[in-house]
Scaffold this motif. Structure first.
Motif, short mmCIF file in Angstrom:
data_model
loop_
_atom_site.label_atom_id
_atom_site.label_comp_id
_atom_site.label_asym_id
_atom_site.label_seq_id
_atom_site.Cartn_x
_atom_site.Cartn_y
_atom_site.Cartn_z
N TYR A 14 0.83 -1.20 0.00
CA TYR A 14 0.00 0.00 0.00
C TYR A 14 0.87 1.26 0.00
CZ TYR A 14 -3.57 -3.45 1.19
OH TYR A 14 -4.40 -4.55 1.20
N ASN A 54 -2.87 -14.03 11.07
CA ASN A 54 -4.13 -14.74 10.98
C ASN A 54 -4.30 -15.17 9.53
OD1 ASN A 54 -6.85 -15.08 10.31
ND2 ASN A 54 -7.57 -13.55 11.75
N PRO A 55 -4.38 -16.48 9.28
CA PRO A 55 -4.39 -16.93 7.87
C PRO A 55 -5.57 -16.38 7.06
CG PRO A 55 -4.77 -18.76 9.40
CD PRO A 55 -4.39 -17.59 10.24
N VAL A 56 -6.71 -16.17 7.70
CA VAL A 56 -7.86 -15.63 6.98
C VAL A 56 -7.55 -14.21 6.50
CG1 VAL A 56 -10.28 -14.94 7.17
CG2 VAL A 56 -9.52 -17.09 8.18
N LYS A 57 -7.02 -13.38 7.40
CA LYS A 57 -6.66 -12.02 7.03
C LYS A 57 -5.54 -12.00 6.00
CE LYS A 57 -7.62 -9.30 11.20
NZ LYS A 57 -7.07 -8.26 12.09
N ASP A 59 -4.73 -14.25 3.68
CA ASP A 59 -5.23 -14.57 2.33
C ASP A 59 -5.99 -13.39 1.75
OD1 ASP A 59 -4.14 -17.06 2.58
OD2 ASP A 59 -6.03 -18.10 2.96
N TYR A 60 -6.78 -12.75 2.61
CA TYR A 60 -7.52 -11.58 2.15
C TYR A 60 -6.53 -10.51 1.68
CZ TYR A 60 -10.39 -7.43 1.92
OH TYR A 60 -11.01 -6.29 1.46
N ASN A 63 -4.97 -11.06 -1.77
CA ASN A 63 -5.95 -10.76 -2.82
C ASN A 63 -6.17 -9.25 -2.93
OD1 ASN A 63 -7.97 -11.66 -4.80
ND2 ASN A 63 -9.45 -10.82 -3.35
N ASP A 64 -6.22 -8.59 -1.77
CA ASP A 64 -6.48 -7.14 -1.78
C ASP A 64 -5.30 -6.37 -2.38
OD1 ASP A 64 -8.45 -5.05 -0.95
OD2 ASP A 64 -6.71 -4.31 0.16
N ARG A 67 -5.86 -6.79 -6.11
CA ARG A 67 -7.07 -6.08 -6.57
C ARG A 67 -6.88 -4.57 -6.47
NH1 ARG A 67 -11.83 -7.92 -3.24
NH2 ARG A 67 -11.16 -6.20 -1.88
N SER A 68 -6.21 -4.12 -5.40
CA SER A 68 -5.97 -2.68 -5.25
C SER A 68 -5.10 -2.17 -6.40
CB SER A 68 -5.30 -2.40 -3.91
OG SER A 68 -6.18 -2.69 -2.84
N ARG A 70 -4.98 -3.33 -9.41
CA ARG A 70 -5.85 -3.21 -10.59
C ARG A 70 -6.76 -2.00 -10.45
NH1 ARG A 70 -6.45 -8.77 -9.37
NH2 ARG A 70 -8.66 -8.49 -8.87
N PHE A 71 -7.27 -1.78 -9.23
CA PHE A 71 -8.15 -0.64 -8.98
C PHE A 71 -7.44 0.67 -9.30
CE2 PHE A 71 -10.07 2.57 -6.19
CZ PHE A 71 -11.41 2.46 -6.54
N ASP A 184 -5.96 3.77 1.21
CA ASP A 184 -7.41 4.00 1.06
C ASP A 184 -7.86 5.29 1.75
OD1 ASP A 184 -7.32 3.06 3.73
OD2 ASP A 184 -7.80 1.03 3.05
#
Lengths: 201, 201
Positions: A14, A54-57, A59-60, A63-64, A67-68, A70-71, A184
């Motif tokens: 970021y 935290n593996p969930v965060k 992975d997110y 991806n973010d 995607r960011s 590309r955004f 952001d």
């Protein structure tokens, strides 16, 4: 005098997205930007807060990042290894800044693109020297500077100042005492500059 | 069929900011929104991740709540106590949703505004009943529903589904399997909907 203090770590996706945008955003509002590479590890240690593993965060986040990019319409290839130590890159910036601030900002962008687009491991001093060399900097002088107490102190001071100013992540923007965390929050930074004469929004 | 699954906790300021915007955003792109109040405490426990209790971040967050409200043009008065338990508010939504989904969404907004604008403590079942009553719902029927196994199960299932879908905060949006965390990702949600026919952006 509108000034943005822009704190970032060279290992921060970021931070890279912000670095590619902040000068244009500032110029639109007649503001200048002071660039301050820092080491997030030092910041996290001071705050007693490491990023949550935290593996969930996680992975997110991966991806973010993509995607960011590309955004924002920016190239991005998630690098390995990630994250990395960035003291050589940060010190190279502080040395370059003693000579030519505009070119130093371009060196910072070159380092970011080397890591997040070309996949070069900028934790390596050798790689940092190569990138600087390719940007027209004096490789021998930079190699000496990276080992100097003066340049080490510049990075140390930047980290201490960041901690004192309550910077806690990357990228982090300060307009006076008003802090903005994250790429952001660039729309907030822009709105703040647009309302600068009445003290922000 | 464009559908946004909107997960939120009634104690989340950014959830409130998102709730005030998501239906208009979706309507612009012909999408529908399914609202899913959840309990962040349950989500954090499942992920082994509590929010970091760091005073620097906390002070930043309080300022960012207020600034974000101004940025979005929404009223906001940071409530005390904060955060709060929101199972009564969430269950009230799930009961209302069994009767009239559009009115249930309006009840959700009324609960959010009661907490984040009027400063009412919606952790209290009595307060939730009063707000629903003022919105024209049958207070006696709602009081019975809040104690029912069926409505308790609806909230439990929502939390379990959220965890299974890797929701880890509030607000969290899902378009198919694509997750978006935070009110600051609404521009990504919008871009995704605009590019829906080619699978997002």
């Amino acid at each position: 005098m509108k000034t943005i203090d822009f704190y970032f770590d060279f290992s921060s996706p970021y931070g890279y997205f912000a670095a590619e945008q902040i000068e244009n955003l500032a110029a639109k509002h007649g503001a200048t930007v002071n660039w301050h590479p820092i080491l997030l590890g030092v910041i996290f240690k001071a705050n007693g807060a490491a990023p949550a593993a935290n593996p969930v965060k996680w992975d997110y986040a991966i991806n973010d990042f993509n995607r960011s990019a590309r955004f924002y319409g920016l190239p991005y290839r998630h690098p390995a290894p990630f994250p990395i130590a960035t003291q050589h890159a940060a010190r190279a910036f502080y040395w370059a800044a003693t000579q030519d601030m505009e070119r130093a900002k371009n060196l910072a962008l070159a380092l970011y693109r080397a890591y997040f687009v070309a996949g070069q491991d900028i934790s390596s001093q050798e790689t940092v020297l190569e990138i600087a060399d390719a940007s027209g900097w004096d490789r021998t002088a930079l190699a000496a500077a990276l080992a100097s107490d003066e340049i080490k102190a510049a990075l140390k001071t930047a980290c201490e100042t960041a901690i004192a100013r309550r910077v806690y992540g990357s990228p982090f923007f300060l307009i006076g005492d008003e802090g903005f965390f994250g790429a952001d929050r660039l729309p907030h930074v822009e709105a703040w500059l647009a309302n600068f004469d009445r003290g922000g929004f």
